[in-house]
Design a protein around this motif. Structure first.
Motif, PDB file in Angstrom:
ATOM      1  N   TYR A   1      20.600   1.503  -0.495  1.00 17.22           N
ATOM      2  CA  TYR A   1      19.183   1.457  -0.116  1.00 17.22           C
ATOM      3  C   TYR A   1      18.398   2.211  -1.191  1.00 17.22           C
ATOM      4  CZ  TYR A   1      15.163   1.562   3.106  1.00 17.22           C
ATOM      5  OH  TYR A   1      13.935   1.394   3.709  1.00 17.22           O
ATOM      6  N   PRO A   2      17.416   1.588  -1.853  1.00 18.09           N
ATOM      7  CA  PRO A   2      16.844   2.182  -3.064  1.00 18.09           C
ATOM      8  C   PRO A   2      15.700   3.159  -2.850  1.00 18.09           C
ATOM      9  CG  PRO A   2      15.946  -0.009  -2.756  1.00 18.09           C
ATOM     10  CD  PRO A   2      16.948   0.211  -1.646  1.00 18.09           C
ATOM     11  N   LEU A   3      15.123   3.217  -1.658  1.00 13.84           N
ATOM     12  CA  LEU A   3      13.979   4.102  -1.411  1.00 13.84           C
ATOM     13  C   LEU A   3      14.489   5.380  -0.765  1.00 13.84           C
ATOM     14  CD1 LEU A   3      11.460   1.488   0.068  1.00 13.84           C
ATOM     15  CD2 LEU A   3      11.677   2.232  -2.321  1.00 13.84           C
ATOM     16  N   THR A   4      14.387   6.503  -1.485  1.00 14.30           N
ATOM     17  CA  THR A   4      14.950   7.749  -0.983  1.00 14.30           C
ATOM     18  C   THR A   4      13.953   8.903  -0.941  1.00 14.30           C
ATOM     19  OG1 THR A   4      15.732   8.367  -3.201  1.00 14.30           O
ATOM     20  CG2 THR A   4      17.257   7.119  -1.802  1.00 14.30           C
TER      21      THR A   4
ATOM     22  N   ALA B   1       2.424  -7.262   5.924  1.00 13.52           N
ATOM     23  CA  ALA B   1       1.109  -6.635   6.109  1.00 13.52           C
ATOM     24  C   ALA B   1       0.061  -7.672   6.480  1.00 13.52           C
ATOM     25  CB  ALA B   1       0.709  -5.893   4.837  1.00 13.52           C
ATOM     26  N   GLU B   2       0.133  -8.816   5.853  1.00 13.12           N
ATOM     27  CA  GLU B   2      -0.823  -9.889   6.177  1.00 13.12           C
ATOM     28  C   GLU B   2      -0.602 -10.377   7.604  1.00 13.12           C
ATOM     29  OE1 GLU B   2       0.027 -12.660   3.099  1.00 13.12           O
ATOM     30  OE2 GLU B   2      -1.000 -11.480   1.538  1.00 13.12           O
ATOM     31  N   ALA B   3       0.654 -10.463   8.037  1.00 15.50           N
ATOM     32  CA  ALA B   3       0.956 -10.955   9.386  1.00 15.50           C
ATOM     33  C   ALA B   3       0.433 -10.002  10.445  1.00 15.50           C
ATOM     34  CB  ALA B   3       2.456 -11.169   9.550  1.00 15.50           C
ATOM     35  N   VAL B   4       0.701  -8.703  10.299  1.00 12.89           N
ATOM     36  CA  VAL B   4       0.293  -7.759  11.348  1.00 12.89           C
ATOM     37  C   VAL B   4      -1.191  -7.421  11.274  1.00 12.89           C
ATOM     38  CG1 VAL B   4       2.619  -6.804  11.441  1.00 12.89           C
ATOM     39  CG2 VAL B   4       0.842  -5.617  10.113  1.00 12.89           C
ATOM     40  N   ALA B   5      -1.840  -7.798  10.186  1.00 12.69           N
ATOM     41  CA  ALA B   5      -3.290  -7.603  10.116  1.00 12.69           C
ATOM     42  C   ALA B   5      -3.995  -8.358  11.234  1.00 12.69           C
ATOM     43  CB  ALA B   5      -3.820  -8.051   8.756  1.00 12.69           C
ATOM     44  N   ALA B   6      -3.367  -9.426  11.712  1.00 13.76           N
ATOM     45  CA  ALA B   6      -3.959 -10.223  12.790  1.00 13.76           C
ATOM     46  C   ALA B   6      -4.105  -9.429  14.075  1.00 13.76           C
ATOM     47  CB  ALA B   6      -3.108 -11.467  13.043  1.00 13.76           C
ATOM     48  N   VAL B   7      -3.299  -8.352  14.241  1.00 13.53           N
ATOM     49  CA  VAL B   7      -3.405  -7.510  15.436  1.00 13.53           C
ATOM     50  C   VAL B   7      -3.887  -6.101  15.082  1.00 13.53           C
ATOM     51  CG1 VAL B   7      -1.670  -8.805  16.738  1.00 13.53           C
ATOM     52  CG2 VAL B   7      -0.952  -6.858  15.306  1.00 13.53           C
ATOM     53  N   GLY B   8      -4.375  -5.939  13.872  1.00 13.95           N
ATOM     54  CA  GLY B   8      -4.832  -4.616  13.440  1.00 13.95           C
ATOM     55  C   GLY B   8      -3.689  -3.665  13.172  1.00 13.95           C
ATOM     56  N   GLY B   9      -2.544  -4.192  12.749  1.00 16.12           N
ATOM     57  CA  GLY B   9      -1.342  -3.387  12.604  1.00 16.12           C
ATOM     58  C   GLY B   9      -1.135  -2.801  11.228  1.00 16.12           C
ATOM     59  N   THR B  10      -0.182  -1.872  11.144  1.00 17.17           N
ATOM     60  CA  THR B  10       0.231  -1.225   9.907  1.00 17.17           C
ATOM     61  C   THR B  10       1.730  -1.411   9.730  1.00 17.17           C
ATOM     62  OG1 THR B  10      -1.505   0.457  10.033  1.00 17.17           O
ATOM     63  CG2 THR B  10       0.428   0.989   8.694  1.00 17.17           C
ATOM     64  N   VAL B  11       2.128  -1.781   8.524  1.00 19.69           N
ATOM     65  CA  VAL B  11       3.545  -1.873   8.183  1.00 19.69           C
ATOM     66  C   VAL B  11       3.978  -0.555   7.548  1.00 19.69           C
ATOM     67  CG1 VAL B  11       5.265  -3.034   6.740  1.00 19.69           C
ATOM     68  CG2 VAL B  11       3.482  -4.367   7.880  1.00 19.69           C
ATOM     69  N   LEU B  12       5.063  -0.007   8.051  1.00 21.54           N
ATOM     70  CA  LEU B  12       5.585   1.271   7.579  1.00 21.54           C
ATOM     71  C   LEU B  12       6.737   1.034   6.614  1.00 21.54           C
ATOM     72  CD1 LEU B  12       5.681   2.938  11.090  1.00 21.54           C
ATOM     73  CD2 LEU B  12       3.914   3.255   9.349  1.00 21.54           C
ATOM     74  N   VAL B  13       6.776   1.877   5.572  1.00 21.51           N
ATOM     75  CA  VAL B  13       7.821   1.797   4.558  1.00 21.51           C
ATOM     76  C   VAL B  13       8.559   3.133   4.563  1.00 21.51           C
ATOM     77  CG1 VAL B  13       8.373   1.179   2.191  1.00 21.51           C
ATOM     78  CG2 VAL B  13       6.227   0.371   3.212  1.00 21.51           C
ATOM     79  N   GLU B  14       9.880   3.080   4.766  1.00 19.90           N
ATOM     80  CA  GLU B  14      10.635   4.308   5.018  1.00 19.90           C
ATOM     81  C   GLU B  14      11.689   4.574   3.949  1.00 19.90           C
ATOM     82  OE1 GLU B  14      13.055   6.406   8.720  1.00 19.90           O
ATOM     83  OE2 GLU B  14      12.909   4.227   8.651  1.00 19.90           O
ATOM     84  N   PRO B  15      11.724   5.801   3.414  1.00 21.40           N
ATOM     85  CA  PRO B  15      12.864   6.213   2.596  1.00 21.40           C
ATOM     86  C   PRO B  15      14.019   6.630   3.494  1.00 21.40           C
ATOM     87  CG  PRO B  15      11.258   7.985   2.706  1.00 21.40           C
ATOM     88  CD  PRO B  15      10.689   6.845   3.510  1.00 21.40           C
TER      89      PRO B  15
END
Length: 267
Positions: free
Chosen positions: A163-166, A140-154
């Protein structure tokens, strides 16, 4: 509700798979798409500069917008589903993030899916959890430089190893634990539906926290309308939740890709 009321992006890791990857951009444009998304399009975490150049040239030549890009996720074809939780893969993920940022700067892409990864259940699971939380914070800190959003997927149980996120709830708990701006839920109808989640209810429960939506039907991951999900109810829930982002067509066409696009504008 017609799905073409949303901006729909073609996920080129699954759509137009009858063509070589580089040719799928042109095919998507010819089929009427204005936007595309993709999984990590390289075999390696850090591809040769020539490979990145070829990807950027294919995007530019097609006239399409790249609206979504996965972080490096390991050997997806071999069964891996991300490396964010793996302590031994931290440097590899960090190095690949520099490549992702180059693509983001060149294309204007601002949504990036970082898959959690499968747990090594014989290892230190708590360490792996802390590693994943740290990876999401750094991404998230890295993509903030381009105004980006990190997505988290179940992901769907039974199809993606340990894979623990369901569910959307588990994702949002991790996002809250990470506690940094720029992390959002990737709401995928196939994965949630396969896990028995009421998809319209999940949309409404996650209102304001959905960074991206991907659609495929249950149970064969084909195009919307081919299976069990209530697509009118899902579209209506997205509208009620105020979702005005891109919807990714991330499914395996039951037949040819173009032949299966009728769900976008049903008669």
């Amino acid at each position: 509700m017609k799905w073409n009321e949303f901006v729909v992006s073609a996920n080129l890791s699954l759509l137009f798979a009858e063509l070589p990857y580089a040719e799928r951009f042109r095919a998507a444009a010819e089929a009427g798409f204005t936007a595309v998304e993709t999984w990590w399009p390289f075999a390696e975490a850090v591809p040769a500069g020539r490979e990145v150049d070829e990807l950027l040239q294919a995007i530019e030549a097609s006239g399409l917008r790249l609206t979504g890009l996965n972080f490096f996720a390991g050997d997806m074809a071999g069964g891996e589903r991300g490396v964010a939780c793996r302590p031994e893969r931290v440097e590899e993920l960090t190095a690949s993030t520099a490549v992702l940022l180059r693509i983001a700067e060149a294309t204007g892409c601002r949504h990036f899916n970082l898959l959690h990864g499968q747990l090594d259940l014989e290892g230190d699971v708590e360490l792996q959890h802390r590693t994943a939380v740290g990876a999401y914070r750094r991404a998230a800190e890295a993509v903030a430089a381009v105004g980006g959003t990190v997505l988290v997927e179940p992901l769907a149980r039974g199809l993606n190893g340990s894979y623990p996120l369901t569910t959307h709830t588990e994702v949002l708990e991790l996002v809250d634990e990470a506690g940094v701006p720029g992390l959002s839920l990737l709401l995928d109808t196939f994965h949630l539906g396969m896990n028995g989640v009421d998809v319209p209810a999940a949309v409404e429960a996650s209102a304001g926290r959905i960074g991206h939506v991907q659609v495929a039907d249950v149970r064969d991951r084909h195009e919307p309308g081919s299976g069990e999900l209530d697509w009118d109810a899902i579209a209506a829930a997205l509208r009620r939740a105020g979702y005005d982002g891109v919807v990714g067509a991330e499914y395996r066409p039951a037949g040819g890709t173009v032949a299966g696009l009728g769900w976008l504008d049903p008669a």
